[in-house]
Design an enzyme around this catalytic site. Sequence first.
Site, PDB file in Angstrom:
ATOM      1  N   CYS A  85       0.841  -1.207   0.000  1.00 32.84           N
ATOM      2  CA  CYS A  85       0.000   0.000   0.000  1.00 32.84           C
ATOM      3  C   CYS A  85       0.879   1.261   0.000  1.00 32.84           C
ATOM      4  O   CYS A  85       1.653   1.448  -0.922  1.00 32.84           O
ATOM      5  CB  CYS A  85      -0.993  -0.049   1.152  1.00 32.84           C
ATOM      6  SG  CYS A  85      -2.371   1.089   0.928  1.00 32.84           S
ATOM      7  N   HIS A 190      -3.710  -5.244  -0.438  1.00 33.76           N
ATOM      8  CA  HIS A 190      -3.220  -5.807   0.821  1.00 33.76           C
ATOM      9  C   HIS A 190      -3.214  -7.335   0.745  1.00 33.76           C
ATOM     10  O   HIS A 190      -4.245  -7.955   0.995  1.00 33.76           O
ATOM     11  CB  HIS A 190      -4.116  -5.351   1.977  1.00 33.76           C
ATOM     12  CG  HIS A 190      -3.974  -3.896   2.275  1.00 33.76           C
ATOM     13  ND1 HIS A 190      -3.100  -3.417   3.219  1.00 33.76           N
ATOM     14  CD2 HIS A 190      -4.556  -2.813   1.725  1.00 33.76           C
ATOM     15  CE1 HIS A 190      -3.157  -2.099   3.238  1.00 33.76           C
ATOM     16  NE2 HIS A 190      -4.043  -1.698   2.345  1.00 33.76           N
ATOM     17  N   GLU A 192      -2.078  -9.306   2.805  1.00 34.72           N
ATOM     18  CA  GLU A 192      -2.344  -9.836   4.157  1.00 34.72           C
ATOM     19  C   GLU A 192      -3.837  -9.890   4.468  1.00 34.72           C
ATOM     20  O   GLU A 192      -4.246 -10.508   5.437  1.00 34.72           O
ATOM     21  CB  GLU A 192      -1.579  -9.000   5.202  1.00 34.72           C
ATOM     22  CG  GLU A 192      -2.192  -7.645   5.572  1.00 34.72           C
ATOM     23  CD  GLU A 192      -1.874  -6.518   4.586  1.00 34.72           C
ATOM     24  OE1 GLU A 192      -1.383  -6.808   3.481  1.00 34.72           O
ATOM     25  OE2 GLU A 192      -2.140  -5.348   4.934  1.00 34.72           O
TER      26      GLU A 192
END
Lengths: 208, 251
Positions: A85, A190, A192
């Site tokens: 990001c 993202h 994650e």
Amino acid sequence: MNITIVDYNSGNISSVINSFKEVGKNKYDIKISSESKIIKNSDKIVLPGQGSFKSCVEGLKKIDGLTESLNQFVLDQKKPLLGICVGMQMFADIGFEETKTKGLGWIPGKVSKIDNQKGEYKLPHIGWNEIKINNSGKIFKDIRDMSHMYFVHSYEFIPEDKSVVSSTTNYSTNIVSSVEKNNIFGTQFHPEKSDKTGLQIIENFINL
Amino acid sequence: MLKNRIIPCLDVKNGRVVKGINFVDLKDAGDPVEQAKIYSDGGADEICFLDITASNENRDTIFDVVKDTSKKCFVPLTVGGGVRSVEDINKLLNCGADKVSINTAAVQNAEVVVESSKKFGSQCIVVAIDAKKNDKMWEVFTHGGRNKTGIDAIEFANKMEASGAGELLVTSMDRDGTQVGYDIDLMSKISSKVNIPVIASGGVGNLDHLVDGIKLGNASAVLAASIFHYGKYSIKEAKEYLDSKGIPVRI
């Protein structure tokens, strides 16, 4: 292998830590740090980033010697780094969020606001969107083209040299959703928070 | 293309789910972590926890729930309920929440939204608006719908966008729990007045209501609780239905 997630007080990094721990199980040594010595001795670095470009750059600078050790890691030692990001956006020379702010300058280009076509598109660009993968992306091994990733951002990274773009995502325009330049990797989305596909990308980065 | 999101919401009280998923194969029907995992494995685009713990002594239970969930679910996690201050937000984020939803505190003091969005980024600040229709307007309510404020929900939505909210979670109190569908008027009015995403909430009883929330209410995401809890529909069924109606979803 030593993997260090850089903690420079730029918002919440617990999701990044959790995902790397999930993928790495107990096979790798995962540290959270901003210390020069630890960064230097890492095999891989993860640079997260939340909030504004300006606040993230300021956060890096506030920590003595951090920018220098990151520069050394990436440019001299040439070891793999993954920016997520705003962590990726900071690769640029310059950002225009809040005010004009100098970035790390690793990949020539700028960061500017997504063109929302006079309010036709909502900002932030929040949610799951597809990535169109260029065949060159190393972190996209075993990732299907047009996979869904989770995005949250209002600004986009526009590199000068388009050959570094490893995937794009359609939202108002074709936004750069990831970059790859030698040992430097970045995702606007993202991984994650992108479910199993995202974890696969993290695993690919670990296995580089 | 950006997909519309389906967000199941779990009510958590004293660290346990109330009105949880009614599946026979659940080891522990009250475990929020286990239920969140079932939703994320089933394709939920985000998970929402609403902490309805009444007493202050048990407030900390939500932190453990968030910590454990974020180690097992790798989709965004939003946590709301009882969030009063920037410090509360900080704590939840540090435990692994990706977004925090603010309700009463945002009405009482917009500075909480201004300050927290500056500090943590707009992407993690969701303002939850509970609104009820009267003769003149949709009125904002606080304290879990107990206190009226005299504030116009549409004006308030604009104010929250200007204060730095990244998303608005709009609940129609008239519809909540009725299973007759979202208040489409309210959703579409707010959605057309702001440039940030709106999450529709309150009143879902069947899958057509989700379709309406997106098609007619112009919501970016739809939140529902009971239709998923009792196994009436799975997340997968909901997504396939939306897809069949031409709504872009992640399948």
